[in-house]
Design an enzyme around this catalytic site. Structure first.
Site, PDB file in Angstrom:
ATOM      1  CB  SER A 141     -17.157  43.023 -26.094  1.00 50.27           C
ATOM      2  OG  SER A 141     -16.686  44.061 -26.911  1.00 50.27           O
ATOM      3  CE  LYS A 194      -7.554  43.374 -21.975  1.00 53.97           C
ATOM      4  NZ  LYS A 194      -7.674  44.324 -23.122  1.00 53.97           N
ATOM      5  CE  LYS A 252      -6.327  43.622 -29.709  1.00 52.57           C
ATOM      6  NZ  LYS A 252      -6.812  44.069 -28.388  1.00 52.57           N
ATOM      7  CG  ASN A 278     -13.514  54.643 -27.800  1.00 50.96           C
ATOM      8  OD1 ASN A 278     -14.447  55.393 -27.536  1.00 50.96           O
ATOM      9  ND2 ASN A 278     -13.535  53.365 -27.512  1.00 50.96           N
ATOM     10  CB  THR A 312     -12.268  51.076 -23.029  1.00 47.66           C
ATOM     11  OG1 THR A 312     -12.690  50.128 -24.002  1.00 47.66           O
ATOM     12  CG2 THR A 312     -10.847  50.768 -22.600  1.00 47.66           C
ATOM     13  CE  LYS A 338     -15.982  40.089 -27.772  1.00 44.39           C
ATOM     14  NZ  LYS A 338     -15.358  40.788 -28.944  1.00 44.39           N
TER      15      LYS A 338
HETATM   16  N1  GLU Z   1      -9.839  45.933 -28.082  1.00 44.26           N
HETATM   17  C1  GLU Z   1     -10.338  45.903 -26.756  1.00 44.26           C
HETATM   18  C2  GLU Z   1      -9.313  45.294 -25.819  1.00 44.26           C
HETATM   19  O1  GLU Z   1      -8.146  45.306 -26.090  1.00 44.26           O
HETATM   20  C3  GLU Z   1     -11.702  45.256 -26.663  1.00 44.26           C
HETATM   21  C4  GLU Z   1     -11.768  43.823 -27.074  1.00 44.26           C
HETATM   22  C5  GLU Z   1     -13.186  43.277 -27.173  1.00 44.26           C
HETATM   23  O2  GLU Z   1     -14.137  43.985 -26.858  1.00 44.26           O
HETATM   24  O3  GLU Z   1     -13.312  42.122 -27.576  1.00 44.26           O
HETATM   25  O4  GLU Z   1      -9.635  44.876 -24.731  1.00 44.26           O
END
Ligand code: GLU
Length: 430
Positions: free
Chosen positions: A356, A92, A104, A219, A188, A68
């Site tokens: 998410s 995370k 990522k 954002n 976030t 994810k």
């Molecule tokens: N890009 C965000 C992060 O760095 C969200 C990642 C997601 O929702 O999968 O945590």
């Protein structure tokens, strides 16, 4: 200072290892990304010419569930950066107890130079190249720096076209009409706000007597500025990639946001205004902002902002990392000496991936939740995990960052151990 972001990121993992029960096998596992893909994406530009962009997707670990993580469009995207971001996503998701591994993606480009049509072709082209590497049960995409709801919608649609079935759960952060979740766009910032609200009373801090500086007005940064302003915090400085503004008495965040929004161009999807044009406040640089004498500093832009070179200038008492990796490992040590308490990215900015997860659950169940339900579940999870990490930090007398890694590694180690001896045989030792 390490020359690679990943080498720097790995130090945090190494620092936490002496506090956890983990097998040598599991450590060896977590040192390397599970799979990395680099692709060339040909895009037909509006003037008829062809340009090829470099795209990446890294699935760092999927022991606890499918990969994810977001997709970033930025000129500095590289394999080293994407791998580091995927590594952070792994810890995370584990720290928040989400049933996901870490991944990522990114494309190296300046998205502000592309028209909306070019951006759509690029987004669809990226999916075209990585479609076999992702999926609702394999690796799920989301927004990150300079990618948004609209782009997630294109990506989900392209994946569905390729697979010949509607597949909303392959991408989160989609438009609501395509299966997006209420509250994902603000998640976030909302998650970070819940962590700040849970942690500050431990230091006897009340909003009215707390000053805040926020680096990054995208954002996450702009929305968090709004939430803190509403709760009565004095937000004295904000900045974007072009610079920042400062006002000792505090900024009126709704007007700053409105100002930045009004210059949004129809040409592409990005806001072309900058907070610097608001002239009745003192104009400052991003470096000035990081050195302001404030209670809370919120880096909400890119990685490597507070490094060995400038950490000593930092006068904030608390840092809440809304960006991924804004403070280097060497800077951590300097900040700790100065008595600055750093709340780490893998906790503070985890609200995005948490909602998410909620979006993915809603897509798979077909039942959609109210905004109240999303935020209530988000608050519960953020506060519970933040308190857990706080307790580990007190018990082991370590930083919140090390505590967050300990918390995450414990869960990862348990999951790796639960897989038993599979790897022992699969890898052909017997
Ligand atoms: N890009 C965000 C992060 O760095 C969200 C990642 C997601 O929702 O999968 O945590």
């Amino acid at each position: 200072m390490s020359d690679s972001l990943f080498a720097d990121a790995s130090q945090r993992f190494a620092q936490a290892l002496k506090y956890v029960q983990i097998s040598e096998d599991a450590i060896e596992h977590l040192k390397y990304p599970k799979a990395s893909l680099q692709v060339s994406i040909p895009v037909r530009m509006d003037d008829g010419s062809l340009r090829v962009f470099q795209g990446y997707r890294v699935r760092y670990d999927d022991t606890r569930g499918p990969g994810k993580g977001g997709v970033r469009f930025h000129p500095s995207v590289s394999m080293d950066e994407v791998q580091s971001l995927a590594f952070w996503m792994t810890f995370k998701c584990a720290a928040l107890n989400l049933p996901f591994g870490g991944a990522k993606g990114g494309v190296a480009l300046n998205p502000k130079e592309l028209s909306k049509f070019e951006l759509e072709r690029l987004s669809r082209g990226y999916i075209e190249e990585i479609a076999d590497f992702i999926g609702p049960d394999v690796d799920i995409l989301a927004p990150d720096v300079y990618t948004n709801q609209m782009i997630m919608g294109w990506m989900m649609d392209q994946y569905s076209v390729i697979k010949r079935k509607i597949s909303p759960a392959v991408v989160t952060g989609k438009p609501l009409t395509m299966g997006g979740s209420l509250g994902r766009d603000t998640a976030t910032a909302t998650g970070a706000f819940y962590v700040i609200e849970a942690m500050m009373p431990k230091f006897g801090r009340r909003p009215q007597e707390t000053t805040v500086a926020i680096q990054g007005f995208g954002n996450a940064g702009a929305e968090l500025a709004q939430l803190l302003w509403q709760a009565g915090y004095r937000v004295v400085a904000v900045s974007d990639s072009q610079g920042g503004i400062y006002a000792a008495q505090g900024l009126d965040i709704p007007s700053v946001r409105q100002f930045k929004e009004t210059t949004r161009s129809v040409k592409a999807v990005y806001c072309e205004g900058t907070v610097c044009n608001i002239v009745d406040h003192e104009v400052i640089t991003n470096q000035d902002l990081l050195a302001l004498d404030v209670d809370i500093l919120v880096p909400a832009a890119l990685e490597n902002q507070i490094m060995a070179e400038n950490a000593a200038n930092c006068r904030a008492k608390f840092i809440f990392e809304v960006a991924n990796g804004p403070v280097s490992a060497a800077a951590d040590a300097i900040l700790e000496q100065k008595g600055c308490q750093v709340f780490p990215d893998i906790l503070v900015n985890a609200g995005g991936v948490t909602v998410s997860y909620f979006e993915w659950v809603q897509n798979r169940s077909g039942l959609y939740w109210s905004l109240g339900e999303v935020n209530q579940r988000l608050r519960q999870r953020m506060v519970e995990e933040a308190e857990h990490i706080w307790k580990i930090a007190q018990e082991l007398a370590v930083s919140m960052r090390t505590a967050a890694y300990v918390h995450a590694i414990n869960r990862l180690a348990e999951a790796l151990a639960a897989k038993g001896t599979r790897d022992y045989y699969v890898n052909g030792h017997h």
